[in-house]
Design a protein around this motif. Structure first.
Motif, short mmCIF file in Angstrom:
data_model
loop_
_atom_site.label_atom_id
_atom_site.label_comp_id
_atom_site.label_asym_id
_atom_site.label_seq_id
_atom_site.Cartn_x
_atom_site.Cartn_y
_atom_site.Cartn_z
N GLN A 53 7.16 -54.03 -15.80
CA GLN A 53 8.03 -54.85 -14.98
C GLN A 53 7.42 -55.10 -13.59
OE1 GLN A 53 11.73 -52.68 -15.01
NE2 GLN A 53 12.47 -53.65 -16.90
N GLU A 54 6.76 -54.09 -13.06
CA GLU A 54 6.10 -54.26 -11.76
C GLU A 54 4.93 -55.23 -11.87
OE1 GLU A 54 7.24 -53.21 -8.98
OE2 GLU A 54 8.88 -52.13 -9.95
N GLN A 56 4.65 -57.67 -13.94
CA GLN A 56 5.19 -59.01 -14.16
C GLN A 56 5.65 -59.68 -12.87
OE1 GLN A 56 8.10 -58.10 -17.33
NE2 GLN A 56 6.99 -59.54 -18.63
N LYS A 57 5.89 -58.90 -11.84
CA LYS A 57 6.30 -59.47 -10.56
C LYS A 57 5.18 -60.27 -9.90
CE LYS A 57 9.65 -55.84 -9.38
NZ LYS A 57 9.99 -54.77 -8.40
N LEU A 58 3.95 -60.00 -10.31
CA LEU A 58 2.79 -60.64 -9.68
C LEU A 58 2.54 -62.02 -10.29
CD1 LEU A 58 0.65 -59.87 -7.54
CD2 LEU A 58 -0.85 -59.21 -9.44
N THR A 59 2.56 -63.07 -9.47
CA THR A 59 2.31 -64.42 -9.96
C THR A 59 0.82 -64.72 -9.97
OG1 THR A 59 2.43 -65.44 -7.76
CG2 THR A 59 4.51 -65.13 -8.95
N GLN A 62 -0.41 -65.22 -6.42
CA GLN A 62 -0.59 -63.96 -5.71
C GLN A 62 -1.84 -63.23 -6.17
OE1 GLN A 62 3.21 -62.23 -6.67
NE2 GLN A 62 4.19 -62.94 -4.78
N TRP A 248 4.79 -57.24 -2.39
CA TRP A 248 5.27 -58.08 -3.50
C TRP A 248 5.97 -57.26 -4.57
CZ3 TRP A 248 -0.15 -60.74 -3.56
CH2 TRP A 248 -0.21 -61.69 -2.53
N MET A 249 5.58 -55.99 -4.69
CA MET A 249 6.21 -55.12 -5.66
C MET A 249 7.41 -54.37 -5.10
SD MET A 249 2.95 -53.55 -7.77
CE MET A 249 2.02 -54.60 -8.93
N GLY A 250 7.78 -54.70 -3.86
CA GLY A 250 8.97 -54.11 -3.26
C GLY A 250 8.76 -52.79 -2.58
N VAL A 298 5.34 -47.80 -9.58
CA VAL A 298 4.82 -48.84 -8.69
C VAL A 298 3.41 -48.49 -8.23
CG1 VAL A 298 5.15 -50.05 -6.49
CG2 VAL A 298 7.12 -49.48 -7.92
#
Length: 335
Positions: A53-54, A56-59, A62, A248-250, A298
């Motif tokens: 899930q972490e 997948q946050k990366l576009t 980015q 970006w990963m919070g 993370v």
């Protein structure tokens, strides 16, 4: 006469080159497999779903920005390589120096990165200089890398107020090593003391002693200050990349802390002597991120991405550039 008798035996240097090439390929893929297996183990320990899930946050944009920041580091350090080579008296274009510097990344996976000395082979072909005369160049290049990393790491520790006890000795060791290497008389005495202690390999120590004398070219302020600035800005770009990735990963831990963690992990991985710092760098980064309050899944995801966009991106660029550098140096030798 049999058919096999009519087939000529390849010259010894051809056979040796073939064996080295085979060993290099085995080493590369073996290390890649170990890297992947190690990451799989970490991901399994922290949970596939959370780590995925972490990631997948990366576009794509980015990810491209992270690669661009790494490229800034490589180009600035390549410019430094050209600057130091010119100070030594090597008369090559900036384009050629960058080709050599980036092409050398293909050999990053060799133990202690000694394979990067292929850059000297290319310069030797193009200039006719002896290896003994060129030896100060990689020593100075590595020294300014370590000095800049130590200074930036020390600054990051002061600003962030985190990890002082862990990072300070590494930063101090990097700076002290750089000072020793760029002080010719001090380095010469150390080489002589080591030879007296070992009392072997006189030719090797004679070469090192001669190289130590030449290091004085790089200790002047007009050389050392620009080299340090280029190095520091390049490594700051890498630290900024880790900061952005975590954000970006919070997990926003601050740019100073992120830079400190990245540089400490890079230096710690290098001290292990493992090719590319594999194992040591990843373990240090995951541990320090976790100690800074970043969730383990993370930390694992960020470490995976940042190592791909730094170490493996450099190796990929080097592999793409290496054939061109090799062909260009061979062509110049024939001319």
């Amino acid at each position: 006469m049999s058919l096999t008798d009519s087939i000529p035996t390849p010259p010894p240097h051809v056979l040796a080159a073939s064996k080295r090439s085979w060993r290099d390929r085995v080493l590369f893929w073996g290390l890649l497999v170990l890297f992947v297996v190690g990451l799989i183990g970490l991901v399994t320990a922290t949970g596939w779903r959370e780590t995925w899930q972490e990631l997948q946050k990366l576009t794509v944009t980015q990810f491209g920005a992270l690669l661009a920041l790494s490229l800034i580091n490589y180009v600035l350090r390549g410019v430094r390589w050209h600057f130091l080579a010119a100070r030594l008296g090597v008369n090559l274009s900036l384009h050629t120096s960058l080709l050599h510097f980036i092409g050398g990344f293909a050999m990053t996976i060799t133990p202690a990165r000694v394979g990067e000395l292929v850059r000297l082979r290319w310069i030797r072909r193009m200039t006719g200089w002896t290896l003994e005369r060129l030896t100060p160049l990689p020593l100075a290049d590595r020294a300014f890398d370590m000095a800049a990393m130590g200074l930036v790491l020390g600054g990051g520790v002061l600003i962030s107020g985190q990890g002082g006890l862990r990072a300070a000795p590494v930063a101090a060791a990097a700076i002290v090593t750089a000072v020793i290497v760029t002080r010719p008389m001090l380095l010469k005495r150390i080489v002589e003391a080591l030879f007296s202690l070992v009392n072997r390999w006189p030719r090797l120590f004679a070469t090192l002693r001669q190289s130590a004398r030449s290091m004085g070219l790089f200790s002047q302020a007009g050389t050392s200050i620009p080299a340090l600035i280029l190095s520091a800005v390049g490594w700051l770009a890498e630290g900024f990349a880790l900061y952005l990735l975590l954000k970006w990963m919070g997990a926003d831990i601050g740019i100073a802390a992120a830079t400190t963690i990245f540089l400490f992990s890079t230096l710690a991985g290098g001290l292990t002597g493992a090719p590319g710092g594999l194992g040591g760098a990843e373990a240090s980064m995951v541990f320090l991120l976790s100690m800074s309050g970043v969730p383990l899944h993370v930390a694992v995801a960020a470490t995976t991405v940042i190592r791909i966009t730094t170490l493996w991106f450099a190796i990929a660029l080097g592999a793409l550039t290496f054939p061109f550098a090799e062909a260009f140096s061979n062509k110049s030798k024939m001319i």
